[in-house]
Design a protein around this motif. Structure first.
Motif, PDB file in Angstrom:
ATOM      1  N   ARG A  72       0.810  -1.222   0.000  1.00  0.00           N
ATOM      2  CA  ARG A  72       0.000   0.000   0.000  1.00  0.00           C
ATOM      3  C   ARG A  72       0.839   1.267   0.000  1.00  0.00           C
ATOM      4  O   ARG A  72       0.318   2.356  -0.196  1.00  0.00           O
ATOM      5  N   PHE A 248      -5.616  -6.493   3.595  1.00  0.00           N
ATOM      6  CA  PHE A 248      -5.949  -6.331   2.175  1.00  0.00           C
ATOM      7  C   PHE A 248      -6.211  -7.666   1.502  1.00  0.00           C
ATOM      8  O   PHE A 248      -6.282  -7.753   0.296  1.00  0.00           O
ATOM      9  N   ASP A 252      -6.385  -7.013  -2.256  1.00  0.00           N
ATOM     10  CA  ASP A 252      -5.036  -7.037  -2.813  1.00  0.00           C
ATOM     11  C   ASP A 252      -4.267  -8.214  -2.229  1.00  0.00           C
ATOM     12  O   ASP A 252      -3.330  -8.039  -1.460  1.00  0.00           O
TER      13      ASP A 252
END
Lengths: 288, 330
Positions: A72, A248, A252
């Motif tokens: 991130r 995440f 992700d």
């Protein structure tokens, strides 16, 4: 005179069934990165690049610029994994070294002198095996603060008992063997018996056990990092990388997946090599 | 060999070993007295548990610690009292002046080291020297025990040698520092018969060369007859008969000896069933009243069961003693 065959104990025959696949995986994922990350990592593992945040891996919509994607803060996952290998290796190797030295020494002496010292050491072993390593790690982290040293201590503490127990068991058998008696009859001292005659006969066991413990050490280190009581950030220890991706995981997934994959591949191949080593150095195959 | 003209190398007086266990204490070696002269072979014969090996361990001062203890007696090696030496001094004696060959050649060599390094260890402990000379002395020791191709065998691991060969190596280690006395604790029991004969011949040749005294522990009266000059017959921790081999074979004074000799199968004639001695030796923990052999003895009477027999001369022969009431009555 008939020719003497002198098969060396470390003949090539024993090396024939080398487990090549695990060795190659280990080299690629763990050993080479541990020593050469600086030169092979495509990016700096610490420098954020906010314009490249949360890039997916190359075959999932990403580019070759960031083959395993970015986290991130836009840091390259691949580079972070490569750099993290060194910490994982340092912790597991030093931790196991501590465990081997402490465990072997205590096990050797306990098995040889028996009596009260033996009972004491074995009770300590029982306690150590009953006490969860995590608990100790939490306590140490609270007392000393999480650091490289505290992780090494925890790993060493978690492993020494296995070595002590195994070594003691073998020494108990060896100390009553005739070759020890024969050496005593020739005038050897007890220290000499212990280190010159008994220790060499338990080295194989220690080597095999240590190899099999590498996996445990890596897992332990990763768990500690994941819980935030391992090596502190920003070190890219693999457990920390997994922990970073936890929030995440639904969107992700690559942030947690690839470090996790690295841990799994490393532990798996180390264990396979350990199994092979155990067969190759089996004392029962060796002796006669 | 005439034992009177040679000086006694090993003199044992009233040696007593006590073992303490949770179930009580017992005495596996009960007042042994004997001497061994230069160039002499003494056989110690008896059933399992008669205290043969305990005697050997006591002489080497290698009794299991905390369990067994020498409570009485004296052991003099070439005039030097062994029982009062410190552990450190005793270590210098072991291997150098009194040495031992153990029973099982399979396990009395360390599998992790070459034969040579184990011979050199013994040499280094008592007669250190430069590397090269150690190696050549180790080769000499192997030559002395008639190991073929010693230059190659010296680098072999014990696992690469046969049982007979390994026992020769153990012998080479035992004699490498030229001890005055060697205790051989059933060195041939695990060898097959032909190898056994070779090994015994080798021991005798070594003795002729070096003049060492041999204490040969065995349960095989056949070996005693072919190798030993004198015999001590042990039963339940006691020496029940001792004397020259010829006289004991011709005229055993103790019923136990008689029975032992009768169990040796001979090659001539139809044997029928092999002879055995009925019954069991007394358990070491048993309290013995009277003669320990009385329960198995064909001649035992009331006195045998109630009173321990003294040690007396057998047939009025000064070299031949026994402890049996029948000899007293003669």
């Amino acid at each position: 005179m008939a020719e003497l065959s002198t098969p060396s104990r470390f003949s090539l025959r024993r090396l024939r069934n080398l487990p090549l696949v695990p060795i190659i995986i280990l080299l690629v994922v763990f050993i080479i990165p541990a020593f050469f990350a600086q030169w092979i990592a495509p990016h700096d593992p610490y420098v954020p690049n906010l314009r490249a945040r949360l890039q997916p891996p190359v075959f999932f919509g990403g580019t070759w610029e960031y083959p395993l994607g970015t986290d991130r803060l836009g840091r390259d996952i691949l580079s972070r994994i490569l750099h993290g290998a060194w910490y994982v290796m340092a912790v597991s190797m030093i931790g196991i070294f501590v465990g081997v030295v402490v465990g072997t020494t205590l096990g050797l002496i306990a098995g040889y002198v028996r009596g009260r010292f033996d009972s004491l050491v074995m009770r300590l072993v029982d306690i150590s095996l009953a006490l969860p390593a995590m608990l100790l790690a939490l306590a140490l982290a609270a007392a000393l603060g999480a650091s490289f040293l505290s992780v090494v201590i925890v790993v060493g503490f978690a492993l020494w008992a296995y070595f002590a127990r195994q070594v003691r068991a073998e020494v108990l058998l060896l100390r009553d063997s005739d070759f020890v008696a024969r050496s005593l009859v020739a005038g050897s001292s007890h220290a000499r018996i212990l280190f010159r005659h008994i220790l060499p006969n338990v080295v194989n066991t220690i080597v095999v056990l240590a190899t099999l413990q590498v996996g445990i050490a890596i897992m332990l280190d990763a768990s500690l990092s994941f819980l935030g009581i391992g090596i502190p950030r920003p070190t890219p220890a693999w457990g920390l990388l997994v922990s970073d991706g936890r929030d995440f995981i639904a969107t992700d997934w690559w942030i947690a997946f690839f470090p996790g994959l690295a841990i799994m591949l490393t532990v798996l191949s180390v264990n396979m090599i350990g199994d092979w080593l155990r067969d190759a150095l089996d004392p029962r195959l060796k002796q006669f | 060999m005439n034992s009177q003209t040679k000086k006694p190398l090993l003199e044992v007086q009233d040696l007593k070993v006590e073992i303490k266990t949770k179930v009580g204490s017992f005495v596996p070696v009960n007042g042994h007295s004997f001497s061994v002269h230069e160039g002499e072979t003494i056989g110690i014969v008896g059933e399992s548990g008669s205290g043969k090996s305990m005697t050997a361990s006591a002489l080497m001062r290698l009794l299991p610690k905390h369990v067994a203890k020498i409570t009485e007696g004296s052991v003099r090696l070439d005039g030097k009292e062994l029982l009062t030496l410190s552990e450190k001094q005793m270590r210098k004696v072991r291997g150098a002046e009194i040495s031992m060959i153990l029973q099982d050649p399979q396990t009395s060599l360390n599998p992790a080291f070459t034969v040579g390094s184990q011979i050199k260890e013994a040499l280094r402990l008592h007669a250190p020297g430069p590397r090269r000379s150690l190696r050549s002395r180790a080769i000499d020791a192997l030559k002395a025990v008639k190991v073929a191709a010693p230059e190659q065998r010296i680098d072999a691991y014990p696992g690469e040698l046969s049982g007979g060969m390994r026992q020769r190596v153990v012998g080479a280690i035992a004699i490498s520092c030229r001890p005055k006395v060697i205790i051989a604790d059933e060195p041939t029991t695990s060898l097959d018969v032909t190898v056994q004969a070779q090994y015994l011949r080798l021991l005798r040749e070594l003795q002729e060369e070096t003049g060492m005294a041999i204490l040969f522990i065995t349960h095989d009266f056949g070996i005693v007859a072919s190798l030993c000059h004198r015999v001590l017959v042990m039963y339940a921790g006691r020496i029940v008969e001792s004397g020259p081999v010829g006289k004991i074979f011709a005229n055993p004074a103790h019923p136990y000896t008689e029975a032992l000799i009768a169990t040796v199968p001979s090659l001539s004639g139809n044997q029928g069933r092999l002879r055995t001695i009925p019954g069991q030796p007394p358990s070491p923990a048993e309290k013995i009243v009277g003669c320990p052999f009385a329960p198995r003895c064909d001649y035992a009477d009331a006195r045998c069961r109630s009173e321990a027999p003294p040690t007396v001369l057998a047939n009025g022969d000064s070299e031949h003693t026994t402890s049996c009431w029948r000899a007293v009555n003669q």
